[in-house]
Scaffold this motif. Structure first.
Motif, PDB file in Angstrom:
ATOM      1  N   GLU A 119       0.718  -1.096  -0.067  1.00 41.13           N
ATOM      2  CA  GLU A 119      -0.018   0.238   0.114  1.00 41.13           C
ATOM      3  C   GLU A 119       0.992   1.374   0.158  1.00 41.13           C
ATOM      4  O   GLU A 119       0.609   2.282  -0.726  1.00 41.13           O
ATOM      5  N   LEU A 120       1.872   1.425   0.947  1.00 46.36           N
ATOM      6  CA  LEU A 120       2.702   2.537   0.739  1.00 46.36           C
ATOM      7  C   LEU A 120       3.591   2.580  -0.340  1.00 46.36           C
ATOM      8  O   LEU A 120       3.726   3.808  -0.831  1.00 46.36           O
ATOM      9  N   LYS A 121       4.032   1.584  -0.969  1.00 42.55           N
ATOM     10  CA  LYS A 121       4.650   1.621  -2.488  1.00 42.55           C
ATOM     11  C   LYS A 121       3.488   2.362  -3.325  1.00 42.55           C
ATOM     12  O   LYS A 121       4.058   3.208  -4.062  1.00 42.55           O
ATOM     13  N   MET A 122       2.319   1.984  -3.264  1.00 34.97           N
ATOM     14  CA  MET A 122       1.241   2.331  -4.233  1.00 34.97           C
ATOM     15  C   MET A 122       1.166   3.980  -3.907  1.00 34.97           C
ATOM     16  O   MET A 122       0.488   4.532  -4.848  1.00 34.97           O
ATOM     17  N   ALA A 123       1.164   4.338  -2.785  1.00 32.74           N
ATOM     18  CA  ALA A 123       0.772   5.781  -2.459  1.00 32.74           C
ATOM     19  C   ALA A 123       1.973   6.862  -2.914  1.00 32.74           C
ATOM     20  O   ALA A 123       1.679   7.701  -2.915  1.00 32.74           O
ATOM     21  N   VAL A 124       3.087   6.181  -3.184  1.00 35.00           N
ATOM     22  CA  VAL A 124       4.060   7.002  -3.672  1.00 35.00           C
ATOM     23  C   VAL A 124       3.843   7.811  -5.001  1.00 35.00           C
ATOM     24  O   VAL A 124       3.903   9.202  -5.106  1.00 35.00           O
ATOM     25  N   SER A 125       3.123   7.128  -5.906  1.00 32.17           N
ATOM     26  CA  SER A 125       2.987   7.588  -7.163  1.00 32.17           C
ATOM     27  C   SER A 125       1.881   8.536  -7.323  1.00 32.17           C
ATOM     28  O   SER A 125       1.927   9.737  -8.014  1.00 32.17           O
ATOM     29  N   VAL A 129       2.390  12.711  -8.441  1.00 28.28           N
ATOM     30  CA  VAL A 129       1.312  13.133  -9.643  1.00 28.28           C
ATOM     31  C   VAL A 129       0.602  14.449  -8.943  1.00 28.28           C
ATOM     32  O   VAL A 129       0.539  15.450  -9.778  1.00 28.28           O
ATOM     33  N   MET A 130       0.128  14.333  -7.917  1.00 31.24           N
ATOM     34  CA  MET A 130      -0.331  15.400  -7.068  1.00 31.24           C
ATOM     35  C   MET A 130       0.466  16.647  -7.172  1.00 31.24           C
ATOM     36  O   MET A 130       0.141  17.865  -7.592  1.00 31.24           O
ATOM     37  N   LEU A 131       1.668  16.475  -6.692  1.00 31.91           N
ATOM     38  CA  LEU A 131       2.688  17.616  -6.736  1.00 31.91           C
ATOM     39  C   LEU A 131       2.915  18.061  -8.030  1.00 31.91           C
ATOM     40  O   LEU A 131       2.879  19.576  -8.208  1.00 31.91           O
ATOM     41  N   CYS A 132       2.975  17.289  -9.117  1.00 31.12           N
ATOM     42  CA  CYS A 132       3.070  17.970 -10.285  1.00 31.12           C
ATOM     43  C   CYS A 132       2.231  18.853 -11.105  1.00 31.12           C
ATOM     44  O   CYS A 132       2.201  19.742 -11.782  1.00 31.12           O
ATOM     45  N   LEU A 133       0.781  18.398 -10.742  1.00 24.35           N
ATOM     46  CA  LEU A 133      -0.370  19.021 -11.053  1.00 24.35           C
ATOM     47  C   LEU A 133      -0.510  20.170 -10.345  1.00 24.35           C
ATOM     48  O   LEU A 133      -1.114  21.262 -11.043  1.00 24.35           O
ATOM     49  N   GLN A 134       0.127  20.459  -9.293  1.00 22.51           N
ATOM     50  CA  GLN A 134      -0.205  21.549  -8.463  1.00 22.51           C
ATOM     51  C   GLN A 134       0.863  22.456  -9.047  1.00 22.51           C
ATOM     52  O   GLN A 134       0.433  23.750  -9.052  1.00 22.51           O
ATOM     53  N   ILE A 135       2.070  22.253  -9.359  1.00 21.43           N
ATOM     54  CA  ILE A 135       3.084  23.048  -9.982  1.00 21.43           C
ATOM     55  C   ILE A 135       2.518  23.404 -11.278  1.00 21.43           C
ATOM     56  O   ILE A 135       2.481  24.828 -11.472  1.00 21.43           O
ATOM     57  N   GLY A 169      -4.034   8.972  -2.692  1.00 29.12           N
ATOM     58  CA  GLY A 169      -2.826   8.343  -1.796  1.00 29.12           C
ATOM     59  C   GLY A 169      -3.155   8.491  -0.195  1.00 29.12           C
ATOM     60  O   GLY A 169      -2.583   7.549   0.354  1.00 29.12           O
ATOM     61  N   ILE A 170      -3.933   9.295   0.189  1.00 33.64           N
ATOM     62  CA  ILE A 170      -4.428   9.255   1.652  1.00 33.64           C
ATOM     63  C   ILE A 170      -5.010   7.958   2.066  1.00 33.64           C
ATOM     64  O   ILE A 170      -4.550   7.194   3.015  1.00 33.64           O
ATOM     65  N   ILE A 174      -3.584   4.945   4.469  1.00 33.80           N
ATOM     66  CA  ILE A 174      -4.407   4.491   5.473  1.00 33.80           C
ATOM     67  C   ILE A 174      -4.667   3.120   5.548  1.00 33.80           C
ATOM     68  O   ILE A 174      -4.654   2.409   6.731  1.00 33.80           O
ATOM     69  N   GLN A 175      -4.845   2.415   4.515  1.00 36.52           N
ATOM     70  CA  GLN A 175      -5.062   1.302   4.298  1.00 36.52           C
ATOM     71  C   GLN A 175      -3.839   0.339   4.777  1.00 36.52           C
ATOM     72  O   GLN A 175      -3.660  -0.755   5.450  1.00 36.52           O
ATOM     73  N   ALA A 176      -2.436   1.058   4.351  1.00 36.31           N
ATOM     74  CA  ALA A 176      -1.325   0.447   4.900  1.00 36.31           C
ATOM     75  C   ALA A 176      -1.172   0.372   6.297  1.00 36.31           C
ATOM     76  O   ALA A 176      -0.640  -0.556   6.925  1.00 36.31           O
ATOM     77  N   GLN A 177      -1.621   1.322   6.878  1.00 35.72           N
ATOM     78  CA  GLN A 177      -1.748   1.428   8.536  1.00 35.72           C
ATOM     79  C   GLN A 177      -2.674   0.742   9.405  1.00 35.72           C
ATOM     80  O   GLN A 177      -2.206  -0.188  10.313  1.00 35.72           O
ATOM     81  N   ASN A 178      -3.863   0.981   8.834  1.00 34.45           N
ATOM     82  CA  ASN A 178      -4.928   0.403   9.451  1.00 34.45           C
ATOM     83  C   ASN A 178      -6.008  -0.269   8.446  1.00 34.45           C
ATOM     84  O   ASN A 178      -7.080   0.715   8.036  1.00 34.45           O
ATOM     85  N   PRO A 179      -5.638  -1.413   7.926  1.00 36.62           N
ATOM     86  CA  PRO A 179      -6.521  -1.930   6.939  1.00 36.62           C
ATOM     87  C   PRO A 179      -8.212  -1.805   7.470  1.00 36.62           C
ATOM     88  O   PRO A 179      -8.651  -2.301   8.283  1.00 36.62           O
TER      89      PRO A 179
END
Length: 385
Positions: A119-125, A129-135, A169-170, A174-179
């Motif tokens: 899950e945390l690996k999947m949250a990186v992407s 992308v959010m950062l790029c869209l904001q820029i 991403g959130i 969250i699913q990684a910490q508390n499924p």
């Protein structure tokens, strides 16, 4: 086949279509670098979707699959973002995108090898992308010129897309910490409905931006003189109408300087039309570089140029014309190892009571005629209004 398969395939095809359209526009219409960069970005976006069709078992490890998937997605997002940076002539270098991607990939490697968490690996992407869209959105909002309707639409789409990726991403983190099985429904809603819709909207928004840029480019061509790069007669008349109305409302001076290259026909006959064109380009550049911000120049005849100078009195216009006359006389060009020197004549009209362009232009033409008739290489002005 599952609905997920059709979603992935359709998004891959849609992104590939966007890439092809942008590449076609770049080749046929406007060879702007940012359009080509966007095309490359959407091509990687298409690959990013289609990679999900490859069975994970074909990779040496699951971590390698996620690394490739994330890397392609980040290349796509950063390339599209960099296209907006190029379009706005901003100074943000591509190196910063490489650094950000490098950091993100290292985070992913950490969660693959040190703390194994899918899950945390999947949250990186999505966060990247959010950062790029904001820029990209900020680049649009804070551009020097007012936003066009297309740019406003794209900026809003990017903000919505950034929120969708933030939510994904959130939820993934969250699913990684508390499924929580109850959150799975929201995760699927974001990932398989909102995310594809956001990606498609981003592509449509960028196409709208390109169409808007094409329209603006064609409009610029219609009012620009192809030889000198100044406004043409149609362009200078459009500007003149606006300036006359502005100066009349604010009770300001308006000055017109009509000028021509002396004996251009003789230059063409002696050195060839190529030399004459070189003289016109050089003369136009001399006029342009000596003008102030807010002044306009247009080519209104074969060797004639008109300068529009709002909020400029008769004394200021005469001083400008004399400065331009002296600067022109100092020009020395070389053609076939022969020096070419030329001069220019100027007719100057200033008014604070008359704001009819045709009448002021007529008086400027008469003043220029008198300058040519009395020996050329001089500044002449009629009686002031």
């Amino acid at each position: 086949m599952s609905s997920l398969f059709y979603i992935v395939v359709s998004q891959g095809i849609v992104y590939f279509t966007f890439s092809w359209i942008m590449l076609h526009i770049w080749q046929k219409n406007v060879p702007q670098k940012y359009i080509l960069v966007w095309s490359v970005g959407f091509l990687f976006g298409s690959l990013g979707w289609l990679i999900n069709l490859i069975p994970v078992s074909l990779f040496a490890s699951e971590a390698l699959f996620w690394l490739l998937d994330t890397m392609v997605t980040m290349i796509s997002a950063s390339t599209v973002c960099y296209g907006f940076v190029l379009r706005a002539n901003r100074s943000l270098h591509i190196v910063w995108f490489v650094v950000a991607a490098f950091v993100a990939l290292n985070v992913m490697v950490y969660y693959s090898s040190v703390q194994n968490s899918v899950e945390l690996k999947m949250a990186v992407s999505p966060f990247f992308v959010m950062l790029c869209l904001q820029i990209s959105s900020l680049v649009l909002w804070f551009k020097p010129k007012p936003l066009s309707p297309a740019e406003k639409v794209v900026a809003v789409i990017f903000q919505i897309g950034a929120l969708v990726h933030l939510a994904r991403g959130i939820l993934t983190a969250i699913q990684a910490q508390n499924p929580d099985q109850s959150l799975q429904h929201y995760y699927e809603l974001v990932s398989f409905l909102l995310l594809p819709a956001a990606y498609t909207a981003i592509g449509i928004g960028i196409l709208l931006t390109i169409i808007s840029d094409l329209s603006e480019h064609n409009n610029e061509l219609s009012i620009t003189d192809s030889l000198t790069g100044t406004l043409n007669q149609n362009g200078i008349e459009q500007i003149a109408a606006k300036l006359m109305a502005h100066c009349q409302r604010s009770d300001q001076w308006i000055s017109l300087i009509l000028t021509n290259v002396d004996n251009l026909q003789s230059i063409n006959e002696q050195y060839g039309h190529h030399a004459g064109d070189m003289v016109l380009r050089t003369f136009a550049n001399t006029l342009t570089t000596n003008l102030r911000t807010g002044d306009y120049i247009g080519r209104v005849g074969g060797e004639e140029f008109l300068l529009l100078m709002p909020n400029t009195s008769d004394d200021g216009a005469l001083q400008m014309a004399e400065r331009l006359r002296l600067a022109t006389g100092q020009i020395c060009l070389t053609e076939r190892e022969q020096e070419i020197r030329f001069t220019a004549s100027f007719g100057v009209v200033s008014s604070r009571h008359e704001y009819f362009y045709s009448k002021l232009l007529s008086r400027a033409e008469h003043a220029l005629y008198q300058a040519n008739l009395s020996g050329r290489n001089r500044v002449v002005t009629p009686d002031l209004y």
